[in-house]
Design an enzyme around this catalytic site. Sequence first.
Site, mmCIF file in Angstrom:
data_model
loop_
_atom_site.group_PDB
_atom_site.id
_atom_site.type_symbol
_atom_site.label_atom_id
_atom_site.label_comp_id
_atom_site.label_asym_id
_atom_site.label_seq_id
_atom_site.Cartn_x
_atom_site.Cartn_y
_atom_site.Cartn_z
ATOM 1 N N GLU A 10 -48.870 -13.959 28.358
ATOM 2 C CA GLU A 10 -48.380 -12.635 27.949
ATOM 3 C C GLU A 10 -49.586 -11.896 27.368
ATOM 4 O OE1 GLU A 10 -45.558 -12.737 24.676
ATOM 5 O OE2 GLU A 10 -45.073 -10.610 24.878
ATOM 6 N N HIS B 193 -34.514 -12.472 24.166
ATOM 7 C CA HIS B 193 -34.395 -13.130 22.854
ATOM 8 C C HIS B 193 -33.184 -12.495 22.183
ATOM 9 C CE1 HIS B 193 -38.560 -14.757 23.113
ATOM 10 N NE2 HIS B 193 -38.696 -13.709 23.905
ATOM 11 N N HIS C 175 -34.865 -13.561 30.591
ATOM 12 C CA HIS C 175 -35.808 -13.528 29.458
ATOM 13 C C HIS C 175 -35.319 -12.492 28.458
ATOM 14 C CE1 HIS C 175 -40.347 -13.525 28.177
ATOM 15 N NE2 HIS C 175 -39.562 -13.216 27.150
ATOM 16 N N ASP D 169 -36.623 -8.812 27.451
ATOM 17 C CA ASP D 169 -37.357 -9.447 26.343
ATOM 18 C C ASP D 169 -36.685 -9.175 24.988
ATOM 19 O OD1 ASP D 169 -39.328 -11.074 25.312
ATOM 20 O OD2 ASP D 169 -40.952 -9.627 25.487
ATOM 21 N N ASP D 170 -36.987 -8.030 24.386
ATOM 22 C CA ASP D 170 -36.410 -7.669 23.074
ATOM 23 C C ASP D 170 -35.915 -6.228 23.178
ATOM 24 O OD1 ASP D 170 -37.285 -10.071 21.351
ATOM 25 O OD2 ASP D 170 -39.129 -9.460 22.363
ATOM 26 N N HIS E 68 -43.384 -19.233 27.056
ATOM 27 C CA HIS E 68 -44.148 -17.997 27.133
ATOM 28 C C HIS E 68 -45.614 -18.391 27.339
ATOM 29 C CE1 HIS E 68 -40.574 -16.199 25.481
ATOM 30 N NE2 HIS E 68 -41.140 -15.027 25.247
HETATM 31 N N1 ADE Z 1 -40.387 -13.583 20.426
HETATM 32 C C1 ADE Z 1 -39.636 -12.512 20.694
HETATM 33 N N2 ADE Z 1 -40.226 -11.758 21.625
HETATM 34 C C2 ADE Z 1 -41.379 -12.373 21.971
HETATM 35 C C3 ADE Z 1 -42.402 -12.107 22.887
HETATM 36 N N3 ADE Z 1 -42.416 -11.034 23.674
HETATM 37 N N4 ADE Z 1 -43.450 -12.961 22.947
HETATM 38 C C4 ADE Z 1 -43.472 -14.038 22.176
HETATM 39 N N5 ADE Z 1 -42.528 -14.341 21.296
HETATM 40 C C5 ADE Z 1 -41.482 -13.528 21.197
HETATM 41 ZN ZN ZN Z 2 -40.155 -13.131 25.212
#
Ligand code: ADE
Ligand code: ZN
Length: 338
Positions: free
Chosen positions: A200, A19, A17, A278-279, A197
């Site tokens: 969350e 992005h 996971h 994630d990011d 997703h």
């Molecule tokens: N796009 C990038 N990060 C995300 C996240 N944590 N939740 C939903 N969309 C995303």
């Molecule tokens: Zn994500």
Amino acid sequence: MADLSDLIAQLPKTELHIHIEGSLEPAMVMALAARNGVTLPYQSADELAALYDFDNLQSFLDLYYQATDVLQTEQDFFDLTWAYLERCAADRVVHTEIFFDPQSHTSRGVSFGSVIGGITAALAKGESELGISNQLIMCFLRHLPEEDALATWAMAQPYLAQIAGVGLDSSEHGFPPELFQRVFAKAKAAGLKCVAHAGEEGPAEYIEQALDLLHVDRIDHGVRITESEALMTRAVDDNMALTVCPLSNVRLCVYPNMADHPLLALLDRGLRVMINSDDPAYFGGYLNRNYAAVAEALQPTAAQLIQLVKNSFLASFLPAEQQQHWLAEVDRISASLS
Ligand code: ADE
Ligand code: ZN
């Protein structure tokens, strides 16, 4: 028993996971803005990084989409992906399944071919030079209508051989999985994996919809499954994986502190959970920083940590024999460290 930091550093791992646009570091935002002549509302990487103080998912997404404007050429997507793969190598990530958001680029006039061309060229180099295998997952932006996702699906047709699966991301509240049934059915019929997703920020009901209506192979995040005993039982029975992102959940205020995170409770309940970033450019670090934050706040046993790593392989889209190869490596290295 082995020291947790040695295990984190030395065990082979997968990331399921991530992005790729979320690995765009502030310094690269500034460098690409200069290279492409993009004017930004901040003057320096430090000024940009100082804005990374989020209240919720949307406050992050607003900044994240703005920063992606600097990504314009195939070379930009190559550089972005290559920088992430170098982080993978440093963290002993041997396999990665990468999300990309074509709509946030094609809507600005960047061609689908430039986006996927740059990403896949870097992935091929990562495979040959760093030994990191990969799969690519194309995400649909759920805050846009399904017609947009269907148009993106049409655009992706010449590139399907390079795309392993489709996903669903962006703002969750008010955009339930049920809105995307047609485009997911097309992807499934074409033989692609499906992920979404769900749970969350949104309710457990969105997880149920992703399972029942989108027929997903994995749930991304999914932490609000804790609100439904029945759904947890179902996920255990079906070996349904949840790609959990601990630092993300704390930075986006899903939990006030890492100590409140249910990761180990879910693991002990028998759910196939693992750790992801994630990011990472926005949330405080790449994969091993996530493992370290979990180790510090939740103090897993070595056995729990090893199970999280094993789950990352078991939940991956790697062929069974490659999963078995890496699981044996995890056992071998854990034994050598204990
Ligand atoms: N796009 C990038 N990060 C995300 C996240 N944590 N939740 C939903 N969309 C995303
Ligand atoms: Zn994500």
